[in-house]
Design a protein around this motif. Structure first.
Motif, short mmCIF file in Angstrom:
data_model
loop_
_atom_site.label_atom_id
_atom_site.label_comp_id
_atom_site.label_asym_id
_atom_site.label_seq_id
_atom_site.Cartn_x
_atom_site.Cartn_y
_atom_site.Cartn_z
N GLU A 167 0.82 -1.21 0.00
CA GLU A 167 0.00 0.00 0.00
C GLU A 167 0.86 1.27 0.00
O GLU A 167 0.49 2.27 -0.59
CB GLU A 167 -0.99 -0.03 1.17
N GLU A 168 2.00 1.15 0.64
CA GLU A 168 2.93 2.28 0.60
C GLU A 168 3.42 2.51 -0.83
O GLU A 168 3.51 3.64 -1.29
CB GLU A 168 4.11 1.98 1.52
N ALA A 169 3.72 1.44 -1.51
CA ALA A 169 4.15 1.54 -2.90
C ALA A 169 3.04 2.15 -3.75
O ALA A 169 3.29 2.98 -4.63
CB ALA A 169 4.53 0.16 -3.43
N ALA A 170 1.82 1.77 -3.45
CA ALA A 170 0.69 2.31 -4.21
C ALA A 170 0.61 3.82 -4.03
O ALA A 170 0.37 4.56 -4.99
CB ALA A 170 -0.61 1.64 -3.75
N LYS A 171 0.87 4.28 -2.80
CA LYS A 171 0.85 5.73 -2.55
C LYS A 171 1.95 6.42 -3.34
O LYS A 171 1.74 7.49 -3.90
CB LYS A 171 1.07 6.01 -1.06
N ALA A 172 3.12 5.81 -3.32
CA ALA A 172 4.24 6.41 -4.04
C ALA A 172 3.92 6.51 -5.52
O ALA A 172 4.21 7.50 -6.18
CB ALA A 172 5.51 5.58 -3.83
N PHE A 173 3.26 5.47 -6.04
CA PHE A 173 2.94 5.51 -7.46
C PHE A 173 1.90 6.57 -7.77
O PHE A 173 1.97 7.24 -8.80
CB PHE A 173 2.46 4.14 -7.95
N ARG A 174 0.96 6.73 -6.86
CA ARG A 174 -0.08 7.75 -7.09
C ARG A 174 0.51 9.15 -7.17
O ARG A 174 -0.02 10.01 -7.84
CB ARG A 174 -1.14 7.68 -5.99
N ARG A 175 1.60 9.35 -6.48
CA ARG A 175 2.28 10.63 -6.56
C ARG A 175 2.72 10.89 -8.01
O ARG A 175 2.60 12.00 -8.52
CB ARG A 175 3.48 10.60 -5.62
N ILE A 176 3.24 9.85 -8.64
CA ILE A 176 3.67 9.98 -10.03
C ILE A 176 2.45 10.25 -10.93
O ILE A 176 2.46 11.14 -11.78
CB ILE A 176 4.38 8.69 -10.49
N GLU A 177 1.43 9.47 -10.69
CA GLU A 177 0.20 9.61 -11.48
C GLU A 177 -0.42 11.00 -11.33
O GLU A 177 -0.87 11.60 -12.30
CB GLU A 177 -0.84 8.61 -10.98
#
Length: 463
Positions: free
Chosen positions: A315-325
């Motif tokens: 879920e932390e990785a998902a947050k990091a990816f959303r930052r890119i998105e």
RNA sequence: GGUGGGUUGGCCGAGAGGCGAGGCAACGGACUGCAAAUCCGUCUACACGGGUUCAAAUCCCGUACCCACCUCCA
């Protein structure tokens, strides 16, 4: 700069020099389709998908062969337990695998051969080995054919083990083996326990291929006697890959120039296959995060690093990816740059250094956000570079491969229409400086699971 | 017994002799009606004990613990 890869056969990271300049032949051991795919299984697929995309991005024409083992002891045992045909189980699990891989944007291989479709090639290879004195039919009349480990002096070279030091397979039935370490190339049909459909004709009587021989036969058929890269999970180094190489070389084929092995994903220090509950199966994981986020999680770790799986980390990785998105959203739909930044290329060239490559993406995202907040026109160019990098990693949110997953366009339109009405009311309240009313509307929308953000361009909502 | 890999900050996770990867969380500041998002800043870590070196998370020796493979495994 050229691509350097860590070759587990030599334990060296060395320049990738393809046999034919501008081309790359890759063979990856796929799955035995005997159960549903879990996170660990798809890691291997993602890792080698990234290799393939990077080779393609750097101008190689890639022949990517990933096999599927569609007949083996486990498939037969499980199908018997479940009371279904073995081929029905294999086909059903193959469909699950395809769906799982599609959901994380793993490109379909150039070709995906299965063992059952290559019995003639397998038989031919075994015949060559028998003729050269490296294989023999079991003397116990079982119809088995074994590879003669003692006849091949370099057996063990891939994993640097000496035959004498190997733990003899205590539990294995020695049957007609000359040496307990000899392994089956062909398994004679056991008519009393195995279905008739699980047997093919051969010079040694009806039977089915041993596990290792299929890869040698299929790699040889599609990539030729010598090819560039052979990949798979670390667990396959021995015996599977050792045996593949022994068989192929004993038959006079040079086989792979580079061996790449991806590390494991474990849960609580244990192999997934041991500790596995349903929660690590791909469909359940995709209830927690989107496919693109799962892929980001996998790509953000180096392929040779052991990963301890946890939903927290995911879920932390998902947050990091959303930052890119979010940055790409804010920058608006952009072009894709034709070139990737030099720092990104350098990271990828260094044995597929995806962690450093992802760090470059984040650096650019921060620069891009900074440009956006100061109205700097550089933002569009940065977004184009970010998209180019994400494309190499298979993570471009605008890739049509992700379309239709996660959100339903028609539903989005409906929600947008409903939320927009409320947002207009809120905007009116804010203009009247009626903060109580404005916040009440925002809270009401939030209670329905929709977040509202005020941006210079007006309010924006997201789920 | 043989073979290979690991131990890094509150957390995830890179790096492989000097120059603080990156993300998440937290805290401070800017911005905002308040938020959110974003930006700036703060948190200076490398299992343990020795050694080499001007300089060690990185090299060497030793110790501890963990993981994988040795014929089912991604």
């Amino acid at each position: 700069m050229t691509l350097r890869l860590h070759d587990t056969a030599t334990r060296e990271t060395r320049d990738f020099v393809p046999l034919t300049p501008g081309r790359a032949g890759i063979y990856v051991c796929g799955l035995t389709v005997q159960s549903e795919p879990h996170v660990g299984h798809v890691r291997s697929a993602v890792n080698f998908d990234v290799l393939r995309r990077w080779l393609t991005a750097t101008g190689h024409e890639v022949d990517f062969i990933r096999n599927v083992t569609d007949i083996d002891d486990k498939i037969l045992a499980k199908s018997a337990e479940q009371g279904v045909h073995w081929y029905a189980l294999a086909a059903a699990m193959k469909r699950e695998l395809d769906a799982a891989l599609a959901s994380i944007n793993v490109l379909p291989p150039t070709y995906e051969p299965g063992a059952t479709g290559h019995v003639p090639e397998i038989v031919e290879l075994i015949e060559q080995l028998v003729a050269r004195g490296h294989a023999y039919a079991a003397e116990d009349g079982s119809g088995d054919v074994y590879f003669d480990v003692r006849s091949w002096p370099s057996y063990g070279e891939l994993t640097r083990q000496r035959v004498e030091d190997m733990e003899p397979a205590g539990d294995a039935d020695p049957r007609g083996k000359r040496d307990p370490r000899d392994f089956a190339l062909w398994k004679g049909h056991k008519s009393e326990t195995e279905p008739a459909t699980a047997a093919w004709p051969s010079p040694w009587g009806p039977g089915r291929p041993g596990w290792h021989i299929e890869c040698s036969a299929m790699a040889g058929k599609y990539l030729g006697p010598a090819f560039d890269i052979h990949g798979g999970g670390v667990d396959l180094r021995f015996p599977h890959h050792e045996n593949e190489q022994a068989q192929s070389r004993a038959a006079g084929r040079p086989f792979a120039s580079y061996w790449l092995h991806n590390a494991w994903i474990t849960t609580a220090g244990e192999k997934m296959s041991k500790s596995l509950g349903n929660s690590m199966l791909i469909p359940s994981v995709l209830e927690r995060v989107r496919g693109i986020e799962l892929r980001y999680y996998i790509v953000a770790a180096h392929y040779r690093s052991h990963v301890e799986f946890s939903f927290e980390a995911l879920e932390e990785a998902a947050k990091a990816f959303r930052r890119i998105e979010d940055f790409l959203d804010r920058a608006g739909v952009s072009a894709v740059a034709s070139e990737v930044p030099a720092a990104f290329a350098a990271a990828m060239d260094d044995d597929l250094g995806t962690p450093a490559a992802v760090a470059v993406v984040h650096d650019l995202v921060r620069q891009g956000n900074s440009a956006l907040s100061t109205g700097d026109s550089a933002a569009a160019g940065i977004a184009a570079q970010v998209r180019a990098m994400l494309g190499v990693l298979g993570l471009d949110p605008a890739d049509p491969a992700w379309a239709g997953r996660g959100s339903d366009d028609r539903l989005t339109e409906v929600v947008d229409a409903l939320v927009r009405g409320l947002l207009e009311e809120r905007t009116a309240a804010r203009e009247a400086k009626d903060w109580v009313r404005a916040d009440a509307i925002r809270d009401r929308i939030k209670a329905a699971g929709v977040e509202v953000e005020d941006t210079p361009a007006g309010p924006k909502w997201s789920v």
